[in-house]
Design a protein around this motif. Structure first.
Motif, PDB file in Angstrom:
ATOM      1  N   PHE A  47       0.826  -1.203   0.000  1.00 58.43           N
ATOM      2  CA  PHE A  47       0.000   0.000   0.000  1.00 58.43           C
ATOM      3  C   PHE A  47       0.867   1.264   0.000  1.00 58.43           C
ATOM      4  CE2 PHE A  47      -2.519   3.275   2.155  1.00 58.43           C
ATOM      5  CZ  PHE A  47      -3.677   3.245   1.385  1.00 58.43           C
ATOM      6  N   THR A  48       2.008   1.200   0.719  1.00 58.32           N
ATOM      7  CA  THR A  48       2.917   2.352   0.778  1.00 58.32           C
ATOM      8  C   THR A  48       3.450   2.692  -0.616  1.00 58.32           C
ATOM      9  OG1 THR A  48       3.561   1.776   3.020  1.00 58.32           O
ATOM     10  CG2 THR A  48       5.054   3.218   1.813  1.00 58.32           C
ATOM     11  N   MET A  83      -5.376  -9.503  -3.908  1.00 52.74           N
ATOM     12  CA  MET A  83      -5.526  -8.043  -3.899  1.00 52.74           C
ATOM     13  C   MET A  83      -4.167  -7.376  -3.644  1.00 52.74           C
ATOM     14  SD  MET A  83      -5.656  -5.435  -1.437  1.00 52.74           S
ATOM     15  CE  MET A  83      -6.310  -6.083   0.091  1.00 52.74           C
ATOM     16  N   ILE A  84      -3.368  -7.936  -2.703  1.00 50.15           N
ATOM     17  CA  ILE A  84      -2.051  -7.361  -2.409  1.00 50.15           C
ATOM     18  C   ILE A  84      -1.152  -7.436  -3.641  1.00 50.15           C
ATOM     19  CG2 ILE A  84       0.045  -7.628  -0.997  1.00 50.15           C
ATOM     20  CD1 ILE A  84      -1.803  -8.568   1.307  1.00 50.15           C
ATOM     21  N   ALA A  85      -1.230  -8.565  -4.362  1.00 48.41           N
ATOM     22  CA  ALA A  85      -0.425  -8.718  -5.582  1.00 48.41           C
ATOM     23  C   ALA A  85      -0.832  -7.650  -6.608  1.00 48.41           C
ATOM     24  CB  ALA A  85      -0.597 -10.116  -6.145  1.00 48.41           C
ATOM     25  N   ASP A  86      -2.152  -7.403  -6.746  1.00 47.96           N
ATOM     26  CA  ASP A  86      -2.631  -6.361  -7.673  1.00 47.96           C
ATOM     27  C   ASP A  86      -2.130  -4.981  -7.254  1.00 47.96           C
ATOM     28  OD1 ASP A  86      -4.009  -8.210  -9.132  1.00 47.96           O
ATOM     29  OD2 ASP A  86      -5.990  -7.733  -8.274  1.00 47.96           O
ATOM     30  N   LEU A  87      -2.135  -4.760  -5.936  1.00 49.34           N
ATOM     31  CA  LEU A  87      -1.770  -3.453  -5.389  1.00 49.34           C
ATOM     32  C   LEU A  87      -0.320  -3.104  -5.721  1.00 49.34           C
ATOM     33  CD1 LEU A  87      -3.180  -1.310  -3.659  1.00 49.34           C
ATOM     34  CD2 LEU A  87      -2.289  -2.446  -1.625  1.00 49.34           C
ATOM     35  N   ARG A  88       0.542  -4.121  -5.761  1.00 45.47           N
ATOM     36  CA  ARG A  88       1.969  -3.869  -6.053  1.00 45.47           C
ATOM     37  C   ARG A  88       2.160  -3.331  -7.464  1.00 45.47           C
ATOM     38  NH1 ARG A  88       4.974  -5.352  -1.775  1.00 45.47           N
ATOM     39  NH2 ARG A  88       4.188  -7.075  -0.494  1.00 45.47           N
TER      40      ARG A  88
END
Lengths: 244, 200
Positions: free
Chosen positions: B99-100, B192-197
């Motif tokens: 997210f950062t 979702m975390i993978a997409d966020l990266r």
């Protein structure tokens, strides 16, 4: 009398009012299915027509001229803002709109330059949606309008009424009036081009562009109308941060 | 209009320090600190904007600025919302990290559009349990607009935990976006975390 007035304003604005169980401050969107269809249509229109036209416009027209077209269109809107401020009994607003109009027509070469801002007299736009708000109308249900995009019942009503609130449209001959309309459309296309990255990021990169548009419009509009109270601010203790 | 200057800050801080001998309300100092934080933050953002670096290099700089000045665990926790209740410790940490990078790229892009413009700190106000620092963005060919930073010392350090750009609230906007990203992955947090990266 007050009840009668409020009733009239509600009727005029054509607003749907949320039920008692609707959480205060949250966006009321009972027409979401229809809105989403309109949104897909708007996106298709943007992709096929508006976006390419806007990119072409900013590629061909030098930035200074594009900004001047924007100022010109904006300046023609000052009298309409003045009329709305008058209906809101906002004397300072009326004075600001009229002063800006006169300065920009004269020192700003017919409105091509925002000379008034150089004197620190910054824009204070208004519209009939805001007038309805001042008169006590609620925002009503969220609506996404064809071509025009995110709005709500109150502001959509305002847009229709504002077709008639500009005094210039009654005094200018039709040729000059058309120049104003053309400038307005060109300014919108120019804005789409100048802010291409941010608009693209919302329309094409966000996970749910409909929901983003709905939230961004509503927050920004409530801010413009001074509806964001300190009570609505999120506090540092509102969330459990354990583990993050 | 009140214009902030370094001399003012020093005067305010000096006065607050002198007053420490007396039973002075705690916020007198915090007021200056909150404002000082945003003054430094705005100074660093303005430096990056003026640096003329490449886009990629600027995002690196903005990420460094976010890590230094923002309460990232708070912003990440707020953005994840109720889904955080079913997230594991590892997922939470991975989410904060991804997210950062994501908000640094996303908001870095917006700040890049300030090239040729500037942010000006206006004033500070105590609201609820935090401080609201108001700044005005001056951009070429545009009416000046408000950018507010909400600053808290929740962590023991003054950090900003929310930002309002013309009334648009970063926390709410990102909660909506992360929620939509989760929906698209049918609630799968790792996906979702993978997409966020890759997003932002």
């Amino acid at each position: 009398m007050a009840v009668f007035l409020t009733g009239t304003v509600l009727a005029v604005a054509g607003c749907t009012v949320p039920g008692p169980n609707h959480p205060a401050g949250e966006i009321f969107d009972p027409y979401e299915d229809g809105n989403r269809k309109t949104h897909e249509m708007n996106r298709a229109l943007d992709r096929a027509l508006v976006r390419p036209a806007a990119k072409g416009y900013v590629a061909v027209v030098p930035e200074g001229i594009a900004i001047s077209v924007g100022h010109f269109a904006e300046n023609l809107g000052e009298p309409s803002s003045a009329v709305n401020h008058l209906m809101q009994e906002d004397g300072a607003g009326v004075a600001r709109n009229l002063t800006r109009f006169v300065i920009n027509v004269t020192l700003g070469f017919g409105g091509l330059f925002d000379a008034a801002s150089d004197f620190g007299i910054y824009p204070d736009d208004s519209d009939f949606g805001e007038t309805l708000h001042v008169w006590g109308a609620p925002e009503g249900a969220y609506v996404e309008l064809p071509v025009l995009g995110p709005s709500n019942e109150r502001d959509a009503t305002g847009k229709v009424v504002d077709l008639f609130t500009n005094p210039l449209s009654y005094v200018l001959p039709s040729r000059e009036r058309n120049i104003g309309k053309v400038a307005e459309v060109a300014a919108k296309v120019g804005d789409r081009g100048r802010y291409a990255d941010i608009v693209d990021s919302i329309l094409y990169e966000s996970a749910d562009s409909y929901a983003q548009g709905r939230l961004l419009y509503t927050q920004n509009r409530r801010h413009e109308l001074g509806m964001n109270t300190e009570e609505s601010y999120i506090a540092p203790e509102d969330v459990n941060t354990e583990g993050f | 209009m009140y214009h902030f200057s370094r001399r003012n800050l020093i005067a305010t801080a000096g006065a607050a320090l002198t007053a420490l001998a007396l039973p002075v309300p705690a916020f007198a100092l915090n007021n200056a600190q909150a404002k000082g934080l945003v003054d430094n933050l705005v100074g660093e953002i303005n430096n990056v904007i003026d640096s003329g670096k490449t886009e990629a290099a600027m995002y690196g700089d903005f990420e460094r600025i976010f890590r230094k000045y923002a309460d990232l665990p708070y912003i990440a926790a707020y953005a994840m919302g109720v889904d955080a209740r079913r997230a594991s410790g590892g997922q939470k940490k991975a989410f904060t990290d991804a997210f950062t990078g994501y908000i640094s790229r996303k908001y870095g892009k917006r700040f890049r559009e300030f090239i040729g413009g500037r942010l000006e700190v206006q004033g500070v106000k105590e609201v609820k349990s935090f401080f609201q620092v108001t700044t005005i963005a001056h951009l070429r060919g545009e009416a000046p607009f408000e950018v507010d930073f909400h600053v808290s010392d929740r962590t023991g350090k003054n950090l900003f935990f929310n930002m309002y750009i013309e009334g648009i609230n970063m926390l709410l906007t990102e909660r909506e976006e992360i929620g939509a990203m989760l929906d698209r992955r049918k609630g799968n947090i790792d996906a979702m975390i993978a997409d966020l990266r890759k997003a932002g």
